[in-house]
Design a protein around this motif. Structure first.
Motif, short mmCIF file in Angstrom:
data_model
loop_
_atom_site.label_atom_id
_atom_site.label_comp_id
_atom_site.label_asym_id
_atom_site.label_seq_id
_atom_site.Cartn_x
_atom_site.Cartn_y
_atom_site.Cartn_z
N VAL A 144 0.85 -1.10 0.09
CA VAL A 144 -0.09 0.06 -0.02
C VAL A 144 0.87 1.35 0.15
CG1 VAL A 144 -1.67 -1.23 1.44
CG2 VAL A 144 -0.19 0.08 2.37
N ASP A 145 0.31 2.43 -0.34
CA ASP A 145 0.92 3.68 -0.05
C ASP A 145 0.11 4.70 0.39
OD1 ASP A 145 -0.61 4.38 -2.34
OD2 ASP A 145 1.16 5.12 -3.44
N LEU A 161 -5.41 7.03 4.36
CA LEU A 161 -5.87 5.52 4.36
C LEU A 161 -5.01 4.73 3.44
CD1 LEU A 161 -9.85 5.94 4.68
CD2 LEU A 161 -8.15 5.30 6.39
N PRO A 162 -4.66 3.66 3.43
CA PRO A 162 -3.87 2.98 2.69
C PRO A 162 -4.54 2.77 1.26
CG PRO A 162 -4.88 1.42 4.18
CD PRO A 162 -5.29 2.78 4.63
N ARG A 163 -3.81 2.89 0.21
CA ARG A 163 -4.26 2.71 -0.92
C ARG A 163 -3.51 1.49 -1.47
NH1 ARG A 163 -2.75 6.07 -6.57
NH2 ARG A 163 -0.67 5.64 -5.71
N LYS A 335 0.77 12.98 -10.43
CA LYS A 335 0.92 11.97 -11.59
C LYS A 335 1.14 10.61 -10.84
CE LYS A 335 4.32 10.49 -15.04
NZ LYS A 335 5.62 10.70 -15.83
N LEU A 336 1.57 10.12 -9.85
CA LEU A 336 1.49 8.95 -9.02
C LEU A 336 0.10 8.72 -8.80
CD1 LEU A 336 4.67 8.78 -6.83
CD2 LEU A 336 4.01 7.05 -8.79
N GLU A 337 -0.65 9.47 -8.28
CA GLU A 337 -2.31 9.41 -8.03
C GLU A 337 -2.90 8.82 -9.33
OE1 GLU A 337 -6.03 11.61 -6.02
OE2 GLU A 337 -3.97 12.70 -5.86
N PRO A 340 -0.81 4.98 -10.91
CA PRO A 340 -0.32 4.25 -9.99
C PRO A 340 0.67 3.24 -10.48
CG PRO A 340 -2.47 3.62 -9.84
CD PRO A 340 -2.32 4.89 -10.75
N PRO A 341 1.69 2.85 -10.00
CA PRO A 341 2.61 1.69 -10.66
C PRO A 341 1.54 0.29 -10.55
CG PRO A 341 3.04 1.90 -8.17
CD PRO A 341 2.11 3.13 -8.68
#
Length: 414
Positions: A144-145, A161-163, A335-337, A340-341
């Motif tokens: 998670v991140d 909260l964990p994504r 961008k990461l939102e 996501p990888p």
């Protein structure tokens, strides 16, 4: 020795009998205490797992082991930041846990990019859904991140909260007849692990700030609500959310469930911080957290879904280990939102400080991973009564579609 003469002549008074029984009771009721191997200090609210790897209890605020039936042994004692200890049989005065040396991941901070903190974590959870007759055990691992903007950032909210970036689940389903099955999927989501996250900052109690070793306790109405333990620049925080309404600030997303929809029997949190050098603890000091939530139901009509009138109990115990931390610009965070990888790129990698899996859990993982999901599905004969008797034809509409065609044609000719 006068009481012995009285006993010989049958003249022992009731108060003497009560005194003797009290002494015997005091000896037999000796409790086992979980302590730090280095300092000897009791460790509050350690988690207790039975021989099958199931969470069966939480120790007291004084570190006392709860009642454990003899058939549950050997048991495992787990405390965030300490090596797991296995106890083969009851009768110990103390159980010593050794602290695990942990260093925060290195982090390079560029002043112009000191806007958003990204934490990446490994999650390990054990959840159960149970009625009087059936039990569903879930073991799950996740990567998670979290995104925590600094106070100066106004145009980015992030998330506490964990994504979930990657996840794998293992279910073990049993009933009262002793029948069981396993799967990597279950139709009902009953875990609480997605509703507990991190915080951006909090104040350290004043009486432990400038001390090398210190303890601070906040009390609720009937019991301690928060216990702070400081050793050098490391801090452990135990929170009993139910003991004080003010403690709901630690679980804001879960507070709505508690207020309106869920009868919660237990909600405890344990935070581990490292590198605390100021009067505040920030998100980048978090090395890990664990929590235990016990509830009656889960805020939805599970009874209808599970077709039962029995009470339904949900229990989640989870541990989150922070595996990486990075400060970045708002533009990179955006961008990461949005992108996501991929799960394949991220993977699920337990950190070195995470304890090894219980043999029963390893057996469940192996059983689920080796199960052939395709053959039973291909062998299943479909019930044709549930399908359509014939394929609808666009050239020869009939029934409802034929009438609809006539109405549409009549309207267009007007």
């Amino acid at each position: 020795m006068a009481w012995m003469n009285e006993m010989k002549h049958g003249r022992l008074q009731p108060i003497g009998v009560a005194f003797l029984l009290g002494c015997v009771s005091a000896v037999t009721a000796r409790s086992t205490v979980i302590v730090d191997a280095a300092t000897g200090d009791p460790l509050p609210k350690a988690s207790v797992f039975d021989k099958k790897g199931n969470l069966i209890g939480i120790c007291s605020d004084e570190g006392e082991l709860p009642y454990v039936a003899r058939y549950s042994y050997p048991i495992s004692i787990r405390y965030m930041g300490y090596a797991t200890s296995t106890v083969d049989k009851p009768g110990h005065d103390k159980i010593f846990l050794k602290e695990i040396a942990y260093d925060l991941p290195e982090m390079i901070v560029n002043s112009k990019d000191h806007q958003v903190l990204r934490l990446t974590g490994y999650v390990r959870e054990y959840s159960t859904l149970s009625t009087y007759t059936d039990t569903v055990l879930l073991f799950r691992e996740k990567t998670v991140d979290f995104m925590i903007p600094s106070k100066k950032v106004k145009n980015y909210k992030g998330w506490l909260l964990p994504r979930v970036l990657a996840s794998r689940s293992y279910y073990h389903i049993t009933n009262s007849d002793g029948l069981d099955s396993v799967s990597n999927h279950y139709r009902e989501h009953f875990s609480w692990s997605d509703w507990v996250g991190v915080f951006d900052n909090t104040v350290v109690p004043s009486d432990i700030r400038d001390k090398s070793i210190a303890t601070h306790t906040d009390y609720g109405k009937y019991s301690p609500s928060a216990i702070w333990r400081k050793v050098d620049d490391n801090i452990t925080l135990d929170v009993d959310v139910l003991s004080d309404k003010n403690n709901r600030k630690w679980v804001p997303a879960f507070a709505d469930f508690m207020a309106t929809r869920v009868d919660c029997n237990r909600l405890t949190l344990k935070y581990r911080f490292a590198g605390v050098n100021s009067h505040e603890v920030f998100a980048d000091n978090i090395t890990g957290l664990s929590f235990n939530i016990e509830s009656n139901g889960r805020g939805r009509n599970l009874k209808r879904t599970l077709q039962t009138s029995d009470p339904i109990y949900v229990n989640t115990y989870a541990e989150i280990y922070i595996t990486d931390r990075e400060y970045m610009s708002v533009s990179k965070a955006h961008k990461l939102e949005k992108e996501p990888p991929l799960a394949e790129e991220v993977g699920i990698n337990p950190p070195a400080e995470a304890p090894g899996l219980h043999p029963a859990v390893l057996a469940l993982v192996e059983r689920v991973d080796n199960f052939d999901y395709n053959t039973p599905r291909l062998a299943e004969q479909p019930d044709h009564r549930l399908g359509t008797p014939s394929k609808l034809s666009q050239d020869k509409p009939d029934g409802f579609f034929k009438r609809l065609y006539k109405v549409f044609k009549h309207d267009t000719n007007r």
